[in-house]
Design a protein around this motif. Structure first.
Motif, PDB file in Angstrom:
ATOM      1  N   THR A  15       7.478 -34.309 -36.182  1.00 54.93           N
ATOM      2  CA  THR A  15       6.532 -33.197 -36.014  1.00 54.93           C
ATOM      3  C   THR A  15       5.570 -33.108 -37.208  1.00 54.93           C
ATOM      4  O   THR A  15       4.420 -32.706 -37.046  1.00 54.93           O
ATOM      5  CB  THR A  15       7.227 -31.835 -35.789  1.00 54.93           C
ATOM      6  OG1 THR A  15       7.945 -31.476 -36.958  1.00 54.93           O
ATOM      7  CG2 THR A  15       8.161 -31.871 -34.591  1.00 54.93           C
ATOM      8  N   ALA A  93       7.781 -38.396 -44.159  1.00 59.88           N
ATOM      9  CA  ALA A  93       7.843 -37.248 -43.251  1.00 59.88           C
ATOM     10  C   ALA A  93       9.131 -37.365 -42.442  1.00 59.88           C
ATOM     11  O   ALA A  93       9.155 -37.924 -41.349  1.00 59.88           O
ATOM     12  CB  ALA A  93       6.619 -37.237 -42.332  1.00 59.88           C
ATOM     13  N   GLU A 180       5.420 -26.032 -42.780  1.00 58.97           N
ATOM     14  CA  GLU A 180       5.321 -27.450 -43.168  1.00 58.97           C
ATOM     15  C   GLU A 180       4.090 -28.060 -42.524  1.00 58.97           C
ATOM     16  O   GLU A 180       3.370 -28.854 -43.128  1.00 58.97           O
ATOM     17  CB  GLU A 180       6.565 -28.228 -42.727  1.00 58.97           C
ATOM     18  CG  GLU A 180       7.849 -27.847 -43.451  1.00 58.97           C
ATOM     19  CD  GLU A 180       9.029 -28.726 -43.053  1.00 58.97           C
ATOM     20  OE1 GLU A 180       8.860 -29.942 -42.890  1.00 58.97           O
ATOM     21  OE2 GLU A 180      10.140 -28.174 -42.895  1.00 58.97           O
TER      22      GLU A 180
HETATM   23  C1  GRF Z   1      11.223 -31.779 -42.061  1.00 62.61           C
HETATM   24  O1  GRF Z   1      11.908 -30.561 -42.145  1.00 62.61           O
HETATM   25  C2  GRF Z   1      10.888 -32.290 -43.442  1.00 62.61           C
HETATM   26  O2  GRF Z   1      10.609 -31.269 -44.352  1.00 62.61           O
HETATM   27  C3  GRF Z   1      12.149 -33.016 -43.836  1.00 62.61           C
HETATM   28  O3  GRF Z   1      12.580 -33.642 -42.656  1.00 62.61           O
HETATM   29  C4  GRF Z   1      12.123 -32.894 -41.531  1.00 62.61           C
HETATM   30  C5  GRF Z   1      11.362 -33.846 -40.671  1.00 62.61           C
HETATM   31  O4  GRF Z   1      10.967 -33.262 -39.452  1.00 62.61           O
HETATM   32  N1  GRF Z   1      11.899 -33.926 -44.914  1.00 62.61           N
HETATM   33  P1  GRF Z   1       9.925 -33.997 -38.501  1.00 62.61           P
HETATM   34  O5  GRF Z   1      10.518 -35.385 -38.176  1.00 62.61           O
HETATM   35  O6  GRF Z   1       8.646 -34.127 -39.242  1.00 62.61           O
HETATM   36  O7  GRF Z   1       9.811 -33.159 -37.287  1.00 62.61           O
END
Ligand code: GRF
Length: 220
Positions: A15, A93, A180
């Motif tokens: 995401t 990410a 985020e």
């Molecule tokens: C997010 O909460 C990020 O902060 C952490 O891992 C998660 C990844 O989520 N490092 P996504 O795959 O970007 O949805």
């Protein structure tokens, strides 16, 4: 100015990758997604990249095996692919691998991570449950330049959210995740424009960056 070539490294749903894809869709955004790398062939985030027409690459970590040598070989393959693609900035990410000190050094000042806590508090995994158990009242997320130690490095920006009565880990995670998705593109923009850069072990902001710009405040 030429757009900075960004690689996004993922292991899962992606995401945050999506938030960067969406930001890059604006022609005024100073970066483009030049490569999406996953260490897991089945990562759902790869589909997001394909849908956006971004080049994807899977470097499966499993065939490399375990141990320091395996890690070094994986990281070398990763670094080679990033260099071949002419990458300027690497955004972790949800990339669920620890990167070797060599890799981090190689990409110093060009390697960013997002973590769902207000660092340096609550590094590591299972962050949301741990915050609830600790009874913190303000949580949030952090984008930082990556140092060799996990979830460490000079902070570029943070966003804060309240922890509300009745929250469980999932509710809190969803509230943080929403921020985020605002914070990562905002920080990538500053770095891509050269308005936030790593100097020694601090982040220096250009005078044109308004005070508090990399801080997103809670919207209760
Ligand atoms: C997010 O909460 C990020 O902060 C952490 O891992 C998660 C990844 O989520 N490092 P996504 O795959 O970007 O949805």
């Amino acid at each position: 100015m030429a757009k900075k070539k960004v690689a996004v490294l993922i292991s899962g749903r992606g995401t945050n990758l999506q938030s960067l894809i969406d930001a890059c869709a604006d022609e005024r955004f100073p970066a483009e997604i030049a490569l999406v790398v996953s260490n897991r062939p089945e990562a759902p985030g790869l589909e997001r990249a394909k849908r956006a027409g971004a080049p994807t690459l899977v470097i499966d970590h499993l065939p490399y095996g375990k141990g320091a040598e395996a890690r070094a070989a994986f990281d070398a393959a990763l670094s080679k692919a990033l260099k071949e693609a002419g990458i300027d900035l690497v955004c972790l990410a949800g990339f669920m691998r620890i990167l070797s000190a060599e890799f981090v050094k190689d990409w110093e000042g060009r390697l960013l991570n997002i973590h769902p806590s207000l660092l340096p508090a609550f590094k590591g995994l299972n962050v949301h449950q741990r915050m609830i158990e600790a009874g913190v009242k303000i949580a949030g997320c952090t984008v930082h330049f990556v140092s060799p130690e996990m979830d460490s490095g000079p902070i570029i920006g943070q966003a804060a959210v309240p922890v509300l009565a009745g929250d469980d880990a999932d509710l809190l995670a969803a509230r943080i995740l929403k921020e985020e998705h605002r914070l990562y593109p905002a920080c990538v923009k500053l770095v891509a424009e050269g308005r936030a850069r790593l100097v020694g072990d601090v982040v220096e902001f250009d005078k044109t960056v308004p005070a508090g710009a990399p801080l997103l405040n809670p919207r209760a």
